[in-house]
Design a protein around this motif. Structure first.
Motif, PDB file in Angstrom:
ATOM      1  N   SER A 185      -0.529  -7.302  -7.126  1.00 28.11           N
ATOM      2  CA  SER A 185      -0.390  -8.754  -6.961  1.00 28.11           C
ATOM      3  C   SER A 185       1.037  -9.232  -6.747  1.00 28.11           C
ATOM      4  CB  SER A 185      -0.969  -9.477  -8.184  1.00 28.11           C
ATOM      5  OG  SER A 185      -0.314  -9.056  -9.371  1.00 28.11           O
ATOM      6  N   ASN A 186       2.033  -8.368  -7.020  1.00 29.85           N
ATOM      7  CA  ASN A 186       3.409  -8.856  -6.981  1.00 29.85           C
ATOM      8  C   ASN A 186       4.376  -8.051  -6.118  1.00 29.85           C
ATOM      9  OD1 ASN A 186       3.407 -11.079  -9.133  1.00 29.85           O
ATOM     10  ND2 ASN A 186       2.499  -9.365 -10.246  1.00 29.85           N
ATOM     11  N   SER A 187       4.017  -6.849  -5.730  1.00 34.66           N
ATOM     12  CA  SER A 187       4.985  -5.995  -5.049  1.00 34.66           C
ATOM     13  C   SER A 187       5.294  -6.471  -3.632  1.00 34.66           C
ATOM     14  CB  SER A 187       4.492  -4.553  -4.988  1.00 34.66           C
ATOM     15  OG  SER A 187       5.437  -3.736  -4.323  1.00 34.66           O
ATOM     16  N   ALA A 188       6.576  -6.342  -3.267  1.00 33.92           N
ATOM     17  CA  ALA A 188       7.012  -6.648  -1.905  1.00 33.92           C
ATOM     18  C   ALA A 188       6.872  -5.440  -0.995  1.00 33.92           C
ATOM     19  CB  ALA A 188       8.466  -7.122  -1.920  1.00 33.92           C
ATOM     20  N   SER A 189       6.452  -4.316  -1.560  1.00 36.00           N
ATOM     21  CA  SER A 189       6.312  -3.078  -0.788  1.00 36.00           C
ATOM     22  C   SER A 189       4.844  -2.816  -0.451  1.00 36.00           C
ATOM     23  CB  SER A 189       6.864  -1.887  -1.586  1.00 36.00           C
ATOM     24  OG  SER A 189       6.471  -0.663  -0.995  1.00 36.00           O
ATOM     25  N   PRO A 190       4.457  -2.919   0.818  1.00 35.53           N
ATOM     26  CA  PRO A 190       3.076  -2.592   1.188  1.00 35.53           C
ATOM     27  C   PRO A 190       2.692  -1.168   0.790  1.00 35.53           C
ATOM     28  CG  PRO A 190       4.171  -3.738   2.984  1.00 35.53           C
ATOM     29  CD  PRO A 190       5.230  -3.411   1.974  1.00 35.53           C
ATOM     30  N   ALA A 191       3.655  -0.235   0.894  1.00 38.84           N
ATOM     31  CA  ALA A 191       3.363   1.160   0.538  1.00 38.84           C
ATOM     32  C   ALA A 191       3.027   1.284  -0.944  1.00 38.84           C
ATOM     33  CB  ALA A 191       4.543   2.055   0.892  1.00 38.84           C
ATOM     34  N   ALA A 192       3.717   0.538  -1.800  1.00 37.40           N
ATOM     35  CA  ALA A 192       3.427   0.577  -3.234  1.00 37.40           C
ATOM     36  C   ALA A 192       2.045   0.000  -3.522  1.00 37.40           C
ATOM     37  CB  ALA A 192       4.497  -0.194  -4.012  1.00 37.40           C
ATOM     38  N   VAL A 193       1.705  -1.087  -2.824  1.00 37.31           N
ATOM     39  CA  VAL A 193       0.381  -1.691  -2.975  1.00 37.31           C
ATOM     40  C   VAL A 193      -0.697  -0.700  -2.564  1.00 37.31           C
ATOM     41  CG1 VAL A 193      -1.163  -3.489  -2.089  1.00 37.31           C
ATOM     42  CG2 VAL A 193       1.206  -4.050  -2.683  1.00 37.31           C
ATOM     43  N   GLN A 194      -0.473  -0.035  -1.440  1.00 37.46           N
ATOM     44  CA  GLN A 194      -1.452   0.923  -0.928  1.00 37.46           C
ATOM     45  C   GLN A 194      -1.637   2.095  -1.883  1.00 37.46           C
ATOM     46  OE1 GLN A 194       0.389   1.642   2.873  1.00 37.46           O
ATOM     47  NE2 GLN A 194       0.086  -0.499   3.477  1.00 37.46           N
ATOM     48  N   SER A 195      -0.545   2.623  -2.403  1.00 38.85           N
ATOM     49  CA  SER A 195      -0.640   3.748  -3.336  1.00 38.85           C
ATOM     50  C   SER A 195      -1.340   3.339  -4.629  1.00 38.85           C
ATOM     51  CB  SER A 195       0.755   4.299  -3.654  1.00 38.85           C
ATOM     52  OG  SER A 195       1.314   4.938  -2.522  1.00 38.85           O
TER      53      SER A 195
END
Length: 319
Positions: A98-108
């Motif tokens: 809900s808060n990360s600016a990194s799409p890769a972190a969201v995906q992982s």
């Protein structure tokens, strides 16, 4: 193996260093090792990495978040119990979603949830009870400019959550049905409609979905997907059949009536799935046809049709 164990312990110990550079370098190396060396994954978890990685997900650095999330995803392949037994891990994953600016972190993070959900069904009620996770995943699929990979990973996690029947009503209550129907209508990117219809088919298997499907125009959309003119893939069409069948099974009389009315309009399309689909798709399509053609007015379970060898045998004995 002992060398790998010592390496894991050394790197994990550096995660608690007062030096940010040392922590960052150790995290980056753990990500690479956990990606390329399957034998090291359980060793890294045994060395106590998971609590540090979980805490690191709250970092303000998108790169650090990305490395921590990717490492957790790699560890989830072999050390799921270590992840699920770590206090606050699910909250950390929810924070990233809900808060990360990194799409890769969201995906992982979404992929880590999927890994946990698919591997062990006992985790499904636990993860499904975290409404903030459900809400965050639904927010991803309703965000207009979300990367396709983020949407697909969120859908896979939602599918795993919906596999547990008691989670379905929670998803309906949070607006999953209109979110999924809207995604199916607006997004034609490869794989997304396939995954969205798979989730919708699972959620349709609860009584609460009936009204939500009616308000969202779900039956009409599913009927359109079955129309050969839309060019929908075989998997999409089979998912649409499964969703209509689950809605008829689990909904009330009004829901069954709506499915039957739509089914009569597209019975040739359902018949095509019954004749040309996968083994599972054929079975569901035949059952849906049975419901549509025979009526099943009282909502009783449809009769056993396993004695029919194929679609033509079924139709010859039904007409």
């Amino acid at each position: 193996m002992e060398v790998k164990r010592r390496t894991a312990r050394t790197l994990v110990a550096k995660l608690s260093s007062v030096s940010e550079r040392t922590r960052t370098e150790a995290l980056s190396e753990l990500r690479l090792i956990s990606k390329h060396d399957p034998e090291s994954r359980p060793l890294i978890a045994e060395a106590g990495a998971v609590p540090y990685l979980s805490e690191t997900l709250y970092s303000s650095s998108p790169t650090v978040q990305e490395n921590a999330a990717a490492t957790l995803l790699n560890l989830s392949i072999t050390s799921r119990a270590s992840l699920m037994s770590t206090r606050g891990l699910l909250d950390s994953l929810s924070h990233v979603l809900s808060n990360s600016a990194s799409p890769a972190a969201v995906q992982s993070s979404a992929a880590t949830l999927h890994s946990l959900l698919i591997a062990d069904e006992s985790y499904r009620p636990i993860i499904g009870s975290k409404r903030d996770i459900l809400y965050s995943l639904l927010s991803i699929i309703t965000t207009a400019n979300a990367p396709p990979r983020s949407i697909k990973d969120a859908l896979k996690a939602l599918f795993g959550i919906a596999l547990y029947p008691l989670n379905r009503a929670s998803l309906v209550g949070l607006g999953a049905v209109p979110a999924l129907v809207s995604l199916i209508v607006r997004d034609a990117r490869t794989g997304i409609v396939e995954d969205a219809t798979a989730v919708l088919a699972q959620i349709a298997g609860c009584e609460e979905s009936e009204e939500a499907m009616r308000k969202a125009g779900g039956v009409r959309v599913l009927g359109d997907l079955l129309d050969e003119g839309t060019g929908a893939s075989g998997r999409i069409r089979e998912n649409a059949v499964a969703a209509l069948l689950n809605l008829a099974r689990c909904g009330g009389e009004r829901g069954r009536k709506e499915v039957k009315e739509m089914g009569m309009k597209i019975k040739d399309c359902i018949a095509d799935v019954a004749e040309n689909g996968s083994a599972k798709g054929k079975s569901k399509a035949m059952e849906l046809l049975k419901l549509v053609l025979d009526g099943n007015e009282n909502g009783q379970e449809v009769r056993d049709f396993s004695r029919f060898n194929d679609y033509n045998d079924f139709m010859n004995n039904s007409i």
